[in-house]
Every structure is written in C-alpha cells, then in structure tokens.
Design a protein around this motif. Structure first.
Motif, PDB file in Angstrom:
ATOM      1  N   PHE A 268      33.821  45.339  19.765  1.00 41.05           N
ATOM      2  CA  PHE A 268      34.660  45.100  20.926  1.00 41.05           C
ATOM      3  C   PHE A 268      35.396  46.359  21.368  1.00 41.05           C
ATOM      4  CE2 PHE A 268      34.795  40.585  21.920  1.00 41.05           C
ATOM      5  CZ  PHE A 268      34.191  40.027  20.808  1.00 41.05           C
ATOM      6  N   GLY A 269      35.623  46.445  22.674  1.00 39.88           N
ATOM      7  CA  GLY A 269      36.550  47.427  23.205  1.00 39.88           C
ATOM      8  C   GLY A 269      37.974  46.933  23.068  1.00 39.88           C
ATOM      9  N   SER A 270      38.916  47.763  23.473  1.00 37.06           N
ATOM     10  CA  SER A 270      40.335  47.411  23.360  1.00 37.06           C
ATOM     11  C   SER A 270      40.815  46.517  24.490  1.00 37.06           C
ATOM     12  CB  SER A 270      41.189  48.676  23.307  1.00 37.06           C
ATOM     13  OG  SER A 270      40.881  49.417  22.143  1.00 37.06           O
ATOM     14  N   GLY A 271      39.964  46.346  25.499  1.00 36.85           N
ATOM     15  CA  GLY A 271      40.298  45.404  26.559  1.00 36.85           C
ATOM     16  C   GLY A 271      41.019  46.021  27.741  1.00 36.85           C
ATOM     17  N   THR A 272      40.967  45.285  28.847  1.00 42.89           N
ATOM     18  CA  THR A 272      41.757  45.599  30.047  1.00 42.89           C
ATOM     19  C   THR A 272      42.726  44.447  30.271  1.00 42.89           C
ATOM     20  OG1 THR A 272      40.045  46.907  31.139  1.00 42.89           O
ATOM     21  CG2 THR A 272      41.731  45.906  32.539  1.00 42.89           C
ATOM     22  N   ARG A 273      44.013  44.762  30.277  1.00 39.60           N
ATOM     23  CA  ARG A 273      45.020  43.736  30.557  1.00 39.60           C
ATOM     24  C   ARG A 273      45.239  43.686  32.061  1.00 39.60           C
ATOM     25  NH1 ARG A 273      48.567  40.925  27.724  1.00 39.60           N
ATOM     26  NH2 ARG A 273      48.117  42.161  25.850  1.00 39.60           N
ATOM     27  N   LEU A 274      44.852  42.580  32.667  1.00 36.04           N
ATOM     28  CA  LEU A 274      44.986  42.408  34.115  1.00 36.04           C
ATOM     29  C   LEU A 274      46.174  41.509  34.406  1.00 36.04           C
ATOM     30  CD1 LEU A 274      43.876  42.719  37.018  1.00 36.04           C
ATOM     31  CD2 LEU A 274      42.538  40.634  36.604  1.00 36.04           C
ATOM     32  N   THR A 275      47.044  42.000  35.261  1.00 31.07           N
ATOM     33  CA  THR A 275      48.197  41.214  35.707  1.00 31.07           C
ATOM     34  C   THR A 275      48.140  41.103  37.218  1.00 31.07           C
ATOM     35  OG1 THR A 275      49.535  42.045  33.865  1.00 31.07           O
ATOM     36  CG2 THR A 275      50.711  40.987  35.700  1.00 31.07           C
ATOM     37  N   VAL A 276      48.112  39.878  37.708  1.00 33.75           N
ATOM     38  CA  VAL A 276      48.082  39.628  39.153  1.00 33.75           C
ATOM     39  C   VAL A 276      49.462  39.146  39.575  1.00 33.75           C
ATOM     40  CG1 VAL A 276      46.973  38.379  41.026  1.00 33.75           C
ATOM     41  CG2 VAL A 276      45.645  39.024  39.001  1.00 33.75           C
ATOM     42  N   VAL A 277      50.074  39.883  40.493  1.00 36.57           N
ATOM     43  CA  VAL A 277      51.460  39.557  40.899  1.00 36.57           C
ATOM     44  C   VAL A 277      51.497  39.084  42.347  1.00 36.57           C
ATOM     45  CG1 VAL A 277      52.445  41.146  39.245  1.00 36.57           C
ATOM     46  CG2 VAL A 277      51.933  41.939  41.555  1.00 36.57           C
TER      47      VAL A 277
END
Lengths: 111, 115
Positions: free
Chosen positions: B106-115
């Motif tokens: 696995f990669g470390s991921g992308t944290r997506l925040t939609v505001v």
C-alpha cells in the motif's frame, strides 16, 4: 459473497500482556488470508499471510496467526505486546479477486 | 520505485470541483487497486487494474468516479463534482499476482477533504 468480521472494534492491553485479535471470514473456497497493520497517518503494512500448508504462520514484529478452517477464523496473536504495537489492525481475505477487508480493530497499549 | 507512491498526500477542495489522485505502483507490479478508507468503515474496494484494463470496477460509488491506468504503471483516480461524502483517505496498492510472494503493498494514501 466474501466478507470479513472483526468483532472487536477497540481493545486495550497492558504492555507485556498477551494479545489475540479475532477475525472470522466467509469465502467460497480455500482463501488467502492476510493481516495488515496501520499506524496513525500511515499506509497499511503486511504483517503475515496464509496461503496453504502449516496453519500457524509467523509474521513480522513477533506476530503469528492460526488458520482454523472449521471455525472460519484467522486470529492474530502476540505473546508480549509492546507500546509500539498500538495501531489499527485489519484482517483481509481474497484469492483471485480483490481483497476484502474487515473494519479493523484498534489496539491501545497502556503502561 | 521502491514503494507505492501517492500524490498529493493531502487535498482540500471545494464542493463541486473535480480532483485527480495519482498512484505510482511498484515497478513490475501488474495489478493495481484503489480503496477508500472512511472513519470507522474499514477499507472499501473501488477498482482493480490488471495491466491497463479494469476487470473489476464494481466498487466505484457513482459515475462521478473514474480511473485509468496507462503504460501498465501510473494510475489516476478522478472524482468529478466532489461532494462532502467523498471526504476520505484514498489508498492505492499494487501487487504481482503471479508471484509466490503475492501480497498487496500500500501507499500512504491521499487524504481528501471536501469543504
């Protein structure tokens, strides 16, 4: 349909105590089984896996897991927990299809 | 490369905007997977690539989600007209399905925040 159940959402153990994290699966054939660990803010790291053969498998960081076909279980164990083991643990099942993961068990370690 | 690389690591976007998430798998890994991780929900499968084709895209939540893989390597996950419920960590993994050492990295991921 494939599924994985990790009955314990959160477990707290004392440092030095033994640990067992439970995993039950549903799969139509002999599965491949995995345990992953995720430390805060990190990706998932493979701890160990079972494909076939000896039902007791050894992994990294002193972890082991035992495959019990009759119970559809693949529980993770460690004889003596260290503070650095505090993390989220995921069990997964799959073979020729993408892995299905359980919802995880969060492990807290207290002094 | 030595591991699975994902970019960006964090993304904050306004509702209704499009976003692209990138995954660079381990060199030589033929299979690539996208998962979504929401708080308390474990890992939700989105799509799987074998080479450049996607035999299983059953996990994509809606037609706002799409993904492609080019050259059997880099993959991009695109979310159009983002909604607040799209906020999550998007994880990419790769594997060599023909290897006796089969397992996902696995990669470390992308944290997506939609505001």
């Amino acid at each position: 349909a494939q599924s994985v159940t990790q009955p314990d959402i959160h477990i707290t153990v004392s440092e030095g105590a033994s640990l067992e994290l439970r995993c039950n699966y549903s799969y139509g054939a002999t599965p491949y089984l995995f345990w992953y660990v995720q430390s805060p803010g990190q990706g998932l790291q493979l701890l160990l896996k079972y494909f076939s053969g000896d039902t007791l498998v050894q992994g990294i960081k002193g972890f082991e897991a035992e495959f019990k076909r009759s119970q559809s279980s693949f529980n993770l164990r460690k004889p003596s927990v260290h503070w650095s083991d505090a993390a989220e643990y995921f069990c997964a099942v799959g073979r020729n299809t993408p892995l299905v993961f359980g919802k995880g068990t969060r492990l807290s370690v207290i002094a | 490369g030595a591991g699975v690389s994902q970019s960006p690591s964090n993304k904050v976007t306004e509702k209704g905007k499009d976003v692209e998430l990138r995954c660079d798998p381990i060199s030589g890994h033929t299979a690539l997977y996208w998962y979504r991780q929401s708080l308390g929900q474990g890992l939700e499968f989105l799509i799987y690539f074998q080479g450049n084709s996607a035999p299983d895209k059953s996990g994509l939540p809606s037609d706002r989600f799409s993904a492609e893989r080019t050259g059997g390597s880099v993959s991009t996950l695109t979310i159009q007209r983002t909604q607040q419920e799209d906020s999550a960590v998007y994880l990419c993994a790769s594997s060599d399905r023909d290897s006796l050492n089969y397992g996902y990295t696995f990669g470390s991921g992308t944290r997506l925040t939609v505001v």
